[in-house]
Motif scaffolding. Sequence first.
Motif, PDB file in Angstrom:
ATOM      1  N   VAL A 139      51.103  39.426  59.196  1.00 48.05           N
ATOM      2  CA  VAL A 139      50.697  40.004  57.911  1.00 48.05           C
ATOM      3  C   VAL A 139      49.814  39.008  57.171  1.00 48.05           C
ATOM      4  N   VAL A 140      48.692  39.502  56.676  1.00 46.02           N
ATOM      5  CA  VAL A 140      47.810  38.704  55.823  1.00 46.02           C
ATOM      6  C   VAL A 140      47.860  39.337  54.443  1.00 46.02           C
ATOM      7  N   THR A 141      48.279  38.600  53.434  1.00 46.16           N
ATOM      8  CA  THR A 141      48.391  39.179  52.106  1.00 46.16           C
ATOM      9  C   THR A 141      47.756  38.295  51.037  1.00 46.16           C
ATOM     10  N   ASP A 142      47.091  38.967  50.079  1.00 46.37           N
ATOM     11  CA  ASP A 142      46.600  38.274  48.900  1.00 46.37           C
ATOM     12  C   ASP A 142      47.808  37.975  48.009  1.00 46.37           C
ATOM     13  N   ASP A 198      45.344  43.593  50.555  1.00 39.55           N
ATOM     14  CA  ASP A 198      44.433  42.991  49.580  1.00 39.55           C
ATOM     15  C   ASP A 198      43.817  44.104  48.746  1.00 39.55           C
ATOM     16  N   ASP A 199      43.737  43.898  47.432  1.00 33.25           N
ATOM     17  CA  ASP A 199      43.143  44.926  46.573  1.00 33.25           C
ATOM     18  C   ASP A 199      41.617  44.870  46.589  1.00 33.25           C
ATOM     19  N   ASP A 200      41.053  43.878  47.254  1.00 33.35           N
ATOM     20  CA  ASP A 200      39.597  43.755  47.364  1.00 33.35           C
ATOM     21  C   ASP A 200      39.134  44.502  48.614  1.00 33.35           C
ATOM     22  N   GLU A 201      38.443  45.623  48.397  1.00 30.21           N
ATOM     23  CA  GLU A 201      38.026  46.468  49.516  1.00 30.21           C
ATOM     24  C   GLU A 201      37.118  45.725  50.491  1.00 30.21           C
ATOM     25  N   PHE A 257      45.857  47.655  53.764  1.00 30.34           N
ATOM     26  CA  PHE A 257      46.598  48.307  52.679  1.00 30.34           C
ATOM     27  C   PHE A 257      46.073  47.765  51.358  1.00 30.34           C
ATOM     28  N   VAL A 258      46.003  48.637  50.354  1.00 28.73           N
ATOM     29  CA  VAL A 258      45.376  48.252  49.084  1.00 28.73           C
ATOM     30  C   VAL A 258      46.304  47.431  48.191  1.00 28.73           C
ATOM     31  N   SER A 259      47.604  47.427  48.502  1.00 23.56           N
ATOM     32  CA  SER A 259      48.561  46.689  47.671  1.00 23.56           C
ATOM     33  C   SER A 259      49.873  46.520  48.423  1.00 23.56           C
ATOM     34  N   GLY A 260      50.736  45.690  47.847  1.00 26.91           N
ATOM     35  CA  GLY A 260      52.061  45.527  48.429  1.00 26.91           C
ATOM     36  C   GLY A 260      52.849  46.821  48.378  1.00 26.91           C
ATOM     37  N   ASP A 261      52.700  47.550  47.267  1.00 27.99           N
ATOM     38  CA  ASP A 261      53.401  48.836  47.140  1.00 27.99           C
ATOM     39  C   ASP A 261      52.943  49.807  48.220  1.00 27.99           C
ATOM     40  N   ASP A 296      37.887  45.372  54.467  1.00 29.19           N
ATOM     41  CA  ASP A 296      36.988  45.934  55.470  1.00 29.19           C
ATOM     42  C   ASP A 296      36.427  44.861  56.399  1.00 29.19           C
ATOM     43  N   SER A 297      36.082  43.708  55.839  1.00 28.95           N
ATOM     44  CA  SER A 297      35.491  42.658  56.673  1.00 28.95           C
ATOM     45  C   SER A 297      36.515  42.107  57.664  1.00 28.95           C
ATOM     46  N   LEU A 298      37.763  41.961  57.214  1.00 33.64           N
ATOM     47  CA  LEU A 298      38.790  41.435  58.113  1.00 33.64           C
ATOM     48  C   LEU A 298      39.146  42.427  59.213  1.00 33.64           C
TER      49      LEU A 298
END
Length: 202
Positions: free
Chosen positions: A51-54, A10-13, A33-37, A17-19
Amino acid sequence: MKGHSVFIIDDDEAVRDSLVTLLRGQGVTARSFVSGDDFFARLPETETACVVTDIRMPGMDGAEVVRRLNELRPGAWPVIVITGHADVPMAVQLMKSGVVDFIEKPFDPNRLFESLMGCLGVLTDRVTRQKTARQAELRLAELTPRERQVFEALVEGRSNKEIGLALNISPRTVEIFRAKVMTKMQADSLSALVRIALSIRG
């Protein structure tokens, strides 16, 4: 749920952090991770993970993350999608791609945690089945050729008389081989033997 990991993309810090804090507080191994890349650049070697992804992120989006994971580890890592931009067609498409849950932001952390516990439970069951199958395969390999023939006939539902006729041996001899098969395969009943055979065959 020890032995499994959860990876959060997720690009939302604040979300990351909360998760991570929530999961680690429950004894779950978690990384973000900050992104898929970023995720694929540092793709973990963990055998079992959720995996949890935005969905909407800079660069590779969540749908592409799901697609690539299906190519690299087909069905191995359950995926939960979280998004603030949900729509029904997107949800349907992702579920068809194997996503196990689709959660809209803002979400209740307990709702996500319950979904993750379900995913980790599935992984635990899968690992248990695989371990059981490997153990059964090792026991099967210890059967003699004749014992293997009797084993196959038993799990096909054949009677002692039918097995004796097929193998040209007496029913009494079939009984002897049957007892050996049950002992070596650690089966206390015919139904247990059939379950063992099904576990081996997947």
